[in-house]
Design an enzyme around this catalytic site. Structure first.
Site, PDB file in Angstrom:
ATOM      1  CE  LYS A  27      -3.556  -2.809   2.025  1.00  0.00           C
ATOM      2  NZ  LYS A  27      -4.751  -2.923   2.832  1.00  0.00           N
TER       3      LYS A  27
ATOM      4  CG  HIS B  52      -6.687  -3.131  -2.853  1.00  0.00           C
ATOM      5  ND1 HIS B  52      -7.266  -2.423  -1.827  1.00  0.00           N
ATOM      6  CD2 HIS B  52      -6.002  -4.149  -2.290  1.00  0.00           C
ATOM      7  CE1 HIS B  52      -6.921  -2.983  -0.675  1.00  0.00           C
ATOM      8  NE2 HIS B  52      -6.163  -4.030  -0.926  1.00  0.00           N
TER       9      HIS B  52
ATOM     10  CD  GLU C 168      -6.664  -0.343   1.091  1.00  0.00           C
ATOM     11  OE1 GLU C 168      -5.585  -0.112   0.511  1.00  0.00           O
ATOM     12  OE2 GLU C 168      -6.742  -1.122   2.062  1.00  0.00           O
TER      13      GLU C 168
ATOM     14  CD  GLU D 295      -7.086  -8.003  -0.570  1.00  0.00           C
ATOM     15  OE1 GLU D 295      -6.086  -8.362   0.052  1.00  0.00           O
ATOM     16  OE2 GLU D 295      -7.252  -6.838  -0.957  1.00  0.00           O
TER      17      GLU D 295
ATOM     18  N   GLY E  53      -7.104  -4.953   7.203  1.00  0.00           N
ATOM     19  CA  GLY E  53      -6.500  -4.032   8.168  1.00  0.00           C
ATOM     20  C   GLY E  53      -7.231  -3.968   9.500  1.00  0.00           C
TER      21      GLY E  53
ATOM     22  CB  SER F 260      -6.498  -9.592   9.144  1.00  0.00           C
ATOM     23  OG  SER F 260      -7.028  -8.277   9.233  1.00  0.00           O
TER      24      SER F 260
HETATM   25  O1  13P Z   1      -5.742  -5.251   1.581  1.00  0.00           O
HETATM   26  C1  13P Z   1      -4.983  -6.141   1.863  1.00  0.00           C
HETATM   27  C2  13P Z   1      -3.989  -6.618   0.898  1.00  0.00           C
HETATM   28  O2  13P Z   1      -4.257  -6.124  -0.363  1.00  0.00           O
HETATM   29  C3  13P Z   1      -5.014  -6.775   3.202  1.00  0.00           C
HETATM   30  O3  13P Z   1      -4.474  -5.903   4.118  1.00  0.00           O
HETATM   31  P1  13P Z   1      -4.162  -6.440   5.612  1.00  0.00           P
HETATM   32  O4  13P Z   1      -3.366  -7.700   5.445  1.00  0.00           O
HETATM   33  O5  13P Z   1      -3.366  -5.335   6.248  1.00  0.00           O
HETATM   34  O6  13P Z   1      -5.480  -6.686   6.251  1.00  0.00           O
END
Ligand code: 13P
Length: 263
Positions: free
Chosen positions: A14, A102, A104, A174, A180, A220
């Site tokens: 990220k 993704h 996000e 995901e 996160g 996670s």
């Molecule tokens: O979005 C993620 C990977 O692309 C997952 O993030 P985390 O492993 O920090 O939860």
């Protein structure tokens, strides 16, 4: 995980680590992971754009077995698109993978399935493997509609691709509520959606293609839960966020996915 599909562990950094920190992490990671593990697992790092050239220099210079990729790309190849990055540039830098769609980016940049499809096609045009992300939010999960939601997002993000093209993608499931948050999906939850994704791939491509595509779980993932998750029949690896920012943790996690401990 099936014996016919090599697991893939991808570390999505990220917006973390500058290019100097990237060099240090890649060197430590490569040092911690014995070469023999790369026969059993593909390990890739996905740094910010500004780190990629430095990562390439270390990987090429030290002939490292890990690969690297980017977190996004433009649907266009060149032109008046200020701030965007072409797949052609990423290919020139030796990127093996590019993350597409993704959550996000879907949320913060309003990327629709159509946008994600355009980016997936751009990656394929430039010979880069897209890691196409899908995943439901908490409300969808609580309503029990998560399988249908993910299958629809998958179909929208791959609409019109040929079976041959679908054979070249990696899918990452995901669940947004697990990203996160420390709230990991259970291995059974991951398997349920990944199996449905594989069945949908068989529908839009064919059985052989569906059986060959790697489907990752993300949200996670760490060295404590990765074994259980990649032990599921239809889960072929992990897309890892936070736990990919520490070389020891990411090396341990990758070794577990390869089926063995670190020396
Ligand atoms: O979005 C993620 C990977 O692309 C997952 O993030 P985390 O492993 O920090 O939860």
């Amino acid at each position: 995980m099936s014996s016919s599909r090599k697991p893939l562990i991808a570390g999505n950094w990220k917006m973390n680590l500058n290019h100097l920190e990237a060099i240090a992490l890649v060197q430590k990671l490569a040092f911690a992971l014995p070469a023999k593990y790369f026969e059993k697992v593909d390990v890739t790092v996905i740094p910010p754009f500004t780190d990629i050239r430095s990562v390439q220099t270390v990987v090429d210079g030290d002939k490292l077995l890990l690969t690297y990729g980017a977190q996004d790309l433009s649907a266009h190849d060149s032109g008046a698109y200020t701030g965007e990055i072409s797949g052609a540039f990423l290919a020139k830098l030796g990127c093996t993978f590019v993350v597409v769609g993704h959550s996000e980016r879907r949320t913060l940049h309003a990327e629709t399935d159509e946008v994600v499809l355009g980016k997936t096609k751009a990656a394929l045009r430039h010979g880069i493997t897209p890691i196409v992300c899908i995943g439901e939010g908490l409300e969808v999960r609580e309503s029990g509609e998560h399988v249908a939601f993910n299958v629809a997002q998958l179909k929208g993000s791959l609409a019109g691709l040929t079976a041959e093209e679908i054979g070249k993608v990696v899918i990452a499931y995901e669940p947004v509520w697990a990203i996160g948050t420390g709230r990991v999906a259970s291995a059974a939850d991951a398997q349920e959606v990944c199996a449905a994704v594989r069945a949908a791939l068989a529908e839009i491509a064919d059985e052989a293609t569906a059986a060959s595509v790697r489907i990752l779980y993300g949200g996670s993932v760490n060295s404590k839960n990765v074994g259980d998750i990649v032990g599921q029949t239809d889960v072929d690896g992990a897309l890892v966020g936070g736990a990919s920012l520490k070389s020891d943790e990411f090396a341990t996690l990758s070794a577990i996915a390869a089926g063995g401990p670190l020396p």
